[in-house]
Design an enzyme around this catalytic site. Structure first.
Site, PDB file in Angstrom:
ATOM      1  N   ARG A   1      37.846  51.059  51.056  1.00 33.73           N
ATOM      2  CA  ARG A   1      38.257  50.765  49.683  1.00 33.73           C
ATOM      3  C   ARG A   1      39.212  49.582  49.741  1.00 33.73           C
ATOM      4  O   ARG A   1      39.601  49.130  50.821  1.00 33.73           O
ATOM      5  CB  ARG A   1      38.842  51.975  48.951  1.00 33.73           C
ATOM      6  CG  ARG A   1      39.556  53.027  49.741  1.00 33.73           C
ATOM      7  CD  ARG A   1      40.833  52.573  50.389  1.00 33.73           C
ATOM      8  NE  ARG A   1      41.702  51.910  49.416  1.00 33.73           N
ATOM      9  CZ  ARG A   1      42.655  51.060  49.709  1.00 33.73           C
ATOM     10  NH1 ARG A   1      42.882  50.716  50.981  1.00 33.73           N
ATOM     11  NH2 ARG A   1      43.405  50.508  48.793  1.00 33.73           N
ATOM     12  N   GLY A   2      39.612  49.100  48.539  1.00 30.83           N
ATOM     13  CA  GLY A   2      40.399  47.869  48.480  1.00 30.83           C
ATOM     14  C   GLY A   2      39.439  46.713  48.213  1.00 30.83           C
ATOM     15  O   GLY A   2      38.396  46.590  48.876  1.00 30.83           O
ATOM     16  N   ALA A   3      39.781  45.868  47.239  1.00 35.11           N
ATOM     17  CA  ALA A   3      38.831  44.867  46.737  1.00 35.11           C
ATOM     18  C   ALA A   3      38.264  43.952  47.831  1.00 35.11           C
ATOM     19  O   ALA A   3      37.036  43.836  47.970  1.00 35.11           O
ATOM     20  CB  ALA A   3      39.502  44.062  45.620  1.00 35.11           C
TER      21      ALA A   3
ATOM     22  N   ARG B   1      30.528  50.181  43.124  1.00 35.65           N
ATOM     23  CA  ARG B   1      31.794  50.265  42.369  1.00 35.65           C
ATOM     24  C   ARG B   1      31.863  49.050  41.432  1.00 35.65           C
ATOM     25  O   ARG B   1      31.543  47.940  41.852  1.00 35.65           O
ATOM     26  CB  ARG B   1      33.021  50.286  43.311  1.00 35.65           C
ATOM     27  CG  ARG B   1      33.147  51.583  44.110  1.00 35.65           C
ATOM     28  CD  ARG B   1      34.496  51.677  44.812  1.00 35.65           C
ATOM     29  NE  ARG B   1      35.551  52.134  43.918  1.00 35.65           N
ATOM     30  CZ  ARG B   1      36.842  52.179  44.265  1.00 35.65           C
ATOM     31  NH1 ARG B   1      37.230  51.770  45.472  1.00 35.65           N
ATOM     32  NH2 ARG B   1      37.747  52.621  43.411  1.00 35.65           N
TER      33      ARG B   1
ATOM     34  N   GLN C   1      46.608  56.596  47.728  1.00 34.99           N
ATOM     35  CA  GLN C   1      46.521  55.453  48.655  1.00 34.99           C
ATOM     36  C   GLN C   1      47.897  55.037  49.162  1.00 34.99           C
ATOM     37  O   GLN C   1      48.029  54.534  50.281  1.00 34.99           O
ATOM     38  CB  GLN C   1      45.841  54.257  47.971  1.00 34.99           C
ATOM     39  CG  GLN C   1      44.354  54.409  47.715  1.00 34.99           C
ATOM     40  CD  GLN C   1      44.073  54.931  46.330  1.00 34.99           C
ATOM     41  OE1 GLN C   1      44.882  55.669  45.747  1.00 34.99           O
ATOM     42  NE2 GLN C   1      42.937  54.580  45.773  1.00 34.99           N
TER      43      GLN C   1
ATOM     44  N   ASP D   1      42.271  43.802  41.702  1.00 34.05           N
ATOM     45  CA  ASP D   1      40.827  44.001  41.839  1.00 34.05           C
ATOM     46  C   ASP D   1      40.032  42.960  41.067  1.00 34.05           C
ATOM     47  O   ASP D   1      38.881  42.693  41.385  1.00 34.05           O
ATOM     48  CB  ASP D   1      40.438  45.403  41.378  1.00 34.05           C
ATOM     49  CG  ASP D   1      40.904  46.427  42.397  1.00 34.05           C
ATOM     50  OD1 ASP D   1      42.082  46.825  42.344  1.00 34.05           O
ATOM     51  OD2 ASP D   1      40.099  46.774  43.286  1.00 34.05           O
TER      52      ASP D   1
ATOM     53  N   ASN E   1      44.179  46.348  38.397  1.00 36.32           N
ATOM     54  CA  ASN E   1      44.578  46.899  39.696  1.00 36.32           C
ATOM     55  C   ASN E   1      44.650  48.417  39.537  1.00 36.32           C
ATOM     56  O   ASN E   1      44.416  48.967  38.453  1.00 36.32           O
ATOM     57  CB  ASN E   1      45.912  46.302  40.158  1.00 36.32           C
ATOM     58  CG  ASN E   1      46.207  46.637  41.612  1.00 36.32           C
ATOM     59  OD1 ASN E   1      45.361  46.453  42.485  1.00 36.32           O
ATOM     60  ND2 ASN E   1      47.397  47.142  41.895  1.00 36.32           N
ATOM     61  N   LYS E   2      44.978  49.082  40.608  1.00 35.52           N
ATOM     62  CA  LYS E   2      44.992  50.546  40.644  1.00 35.52           C
ATOM     63  C   LYS E   2      45.755  51.142  39.454  1.00 35.52           C
ATOM     64  O   LYS E   2      46.808  50.635  39.079  1.00 35.52           O
ATOM     65  CB  LYS E   2      45.632  51.002  41.961  1.00 35.52           C
ATOM     66  CG  LYS E   2      45.733  52.490  42.178  1.00 35.52           C
ATOM     67  CD  LYS E   2      44.428  53.241  41.978  1.00 35.52           C
ATOM     68  CE  LYS E   2      43.290  52.692  42.807  1.00 35.52           C
ATOM     69  NZ  LYS E   2      41.958  53.218  42.382  1.00 35.52           N
TER      70      LYS E   2
HETATM   71  O1  MRU Z   1      40.391  52.429  44.449  1.00 35.32           O
HETATM   72  P1  MRU Z   1      40.876  51.496  45.514  1.00 35.32           P
HETATM   73  O2  MRU Z   1      41.659  52.171  46.590  1.00 35.32           O
HETATM   74  O3  MRU Z   1      39.753  50.649  46.052  1.00 35.32           O
HETATM   75  O4  MRU Z   1      41.864  50.522  44.762  1.00 35.32           O
HETATM   76  C1  MRU Z   1      42.503  49.513  45.491  1.00 35.32           C
HETATM   77  C2  MRU Z   1      43.452  48.705  44.700  1.00 35.32           C
HETATM   78  O5  MRU Z   1      43.621  48.884  43.518  1.00 35.32           O
HETATM   79  C3  MRU Z   1      44.127  47.592  45.421  1.00 35.32           C
HETATM   80  O6  MRU Z   1      45.425  47.387  44.931  1.00 35.32           O
HETATM   81  C4  MRU Z   1      43.316  46.312  45.228  1.00 35.32           C
HETATM   82  O7  MRU Z   1      41.974  46.536  45.545  1.00 35.32           O
HETATM   83  C5  MRU Z   1      43.834  45.190  46.041  1.00 35.32           C
HETATM   84  S1  MRU Z   1      43.523  45.420  47.762  1.00 35.32           S
HETATM   85  C6  MRU Z   1      44.074  44.037  48.557  1.00 35.32           C
END
Ligand code: MRU
Length: 349
Positions: free
Chosen positions: A51-53, A93, A200, A241, A251-252
């Protein structure tokens, strides 16, 4: 000071499989999952193994390269397999634009090679995916260098979710800024918000920062305002994201709340992201597709039900922070300050 997490690889590829560090098991267990098909890769992204963009963009690119190795040599069958992989992985996603950016880049390479043989395209895909990965690490390091200038020596930095080495090709975006500040000789303390419902912050950010020797304190998401009111937060740095043309940032879930609180307490609020997270095709954040995840993420904590039977749940995985609450956006190109006339990604501090 160097960072020990350079040795950690959330995503890798060996031509036979896409290899994912299973982030669902952290911090308890460090196990790797081998994905052998595009469907495996899509499931790994959807189920948050990775996970993470930026990390899911890199995974998607390797997934298409992998599908090309599994595809038949004949042109029609080969094209169908590659296009199916792009479609299946692309549907995994919706919010992080890096996923779609990486797929578009791989498919651009494919279309530019029309008429080439299967083996030539396979080699080009492998190279393109590895470039996407390597470029991401380089962008993170540049973000870290630019962002370090914004972090005062002795700062306490609040971050949300995980925008670290685990969420990228390595090094991190928001955590890259923190690593950059330390490499610039500054003393930095971090407040990691636990990031309900998927934790996370508690499971991943705390793990990678403790492992990297940082002074990190975990708080519940609800505690952020109280700490800000007491003067215990110097600045906030979060990842992204998707950032639209005007600087609005997905973002999250919970990021927006921190930005409102930071503005209320006159605390700088920074977003750190590579240019692969920019989406200039969308005018503002109202156009960003926001993923709604399973109710079970809210109803259960580590397998234990924590809510009454029969209750309804709303579980948006992301929120949008309007540009007006963002002090600056840090990309590999520099520090950009959103303004009422839009956001051109060209302004330097
Ligand atoms: O649902 P996730 O864990 O994929 O969400 C991740 C985030 O929101 C991060 O802050 C974002 O992707 C930036 S990662 C460098």
């Amino acid at each position: 000071m160097t960072t020990t997490l350079d040795a950690i690889h959330p995503v890798a590829y060996d031509g036979d499989a896409v290899i994912l560090l299973d982030q669902r098991l952290l911090p308890g267990r460090e196990e790797y999952l081998r994905c052998h098909t595009a469907a495996d890769v899509a499931a790994g992204i959807r189920d948050m193994v990775v996970r993470g963009a930026p990390a899911i963009g890199i995974t998607a690119a390797y997934g298409i390269a992998l599908a090309a190795h599994r595809a038949p040599d004949a042109a029609a069958g080969f094209a169908t397999a590659v296009e199916d992989a792009a479609r299946i992985i692309g549907a995994s996603r919706p919010t992080a634009v890096n996923l779609h950016w990486a797929i578009a880049r791989m498919m651009g390479r494919f279309h530019a090679m029309a008429g080439a043989g299967a083996d030539a395209i396979r080699a080009a895909f492998d190279a393109e995916a590895r470039d996407i990965h390597d470029e991401d690490v380089a962008m993170n390091r540049a973000i870290g260098r630019h962002g370090a200038a914004l972090i005062p020596d002795g700062a306490t930095v609040l971050t949300h979710c995980n925008a670290g080495a685990l969420a990228t090709g390595g090094y991190g975006t928001a955590l890259g800024v923190i690593r950059g500040a330390r490499e610039a000789g500054k003393s930095v303390r971090i407040i990691a918000c636990e990031t309900r419902p998927y934790l996370q912050g508690a499971r991943l950010t705390a793990w990678e920062l403790v492992r990297d020797g940082f002074d990190v304190t975990l708080i519940t998401d609800n505690a952020a305002g109280a700490l800000m009111a007491k003067g215990l937060v110097t600045c906030c740095v979060v990842g992204a994201d998707r950032i639209t043309a005007n600087g609005d940032t997905a973002n999250k879930i919970g990021t927006y709340t921190h930005a409102v609180l930071a503005t209320r307490h006159a605390i700088p609020f920074y977003v750190a992201a590579p240019s692969s997270t920019l989406d200039p095709t969308l005018p503002d954040g109202s156009f960003i597709p926001i993923e709604e995840r399973s109710a079970d993420e809210v109803l259960y904590l580590q397998g234990h039900r924590v809510a009454a039977e029969g209750v309804k749940v709303i579980n948006p995985s992301f929120d949008v922070t309007p540009w007006s609450l963002i002090t600056a956006i840090i990309t590999e190109r520099g520090v950009h300050r959103p303004g009422p006339l839009g956001y051109g990604f060209t302004r330097q501090p």
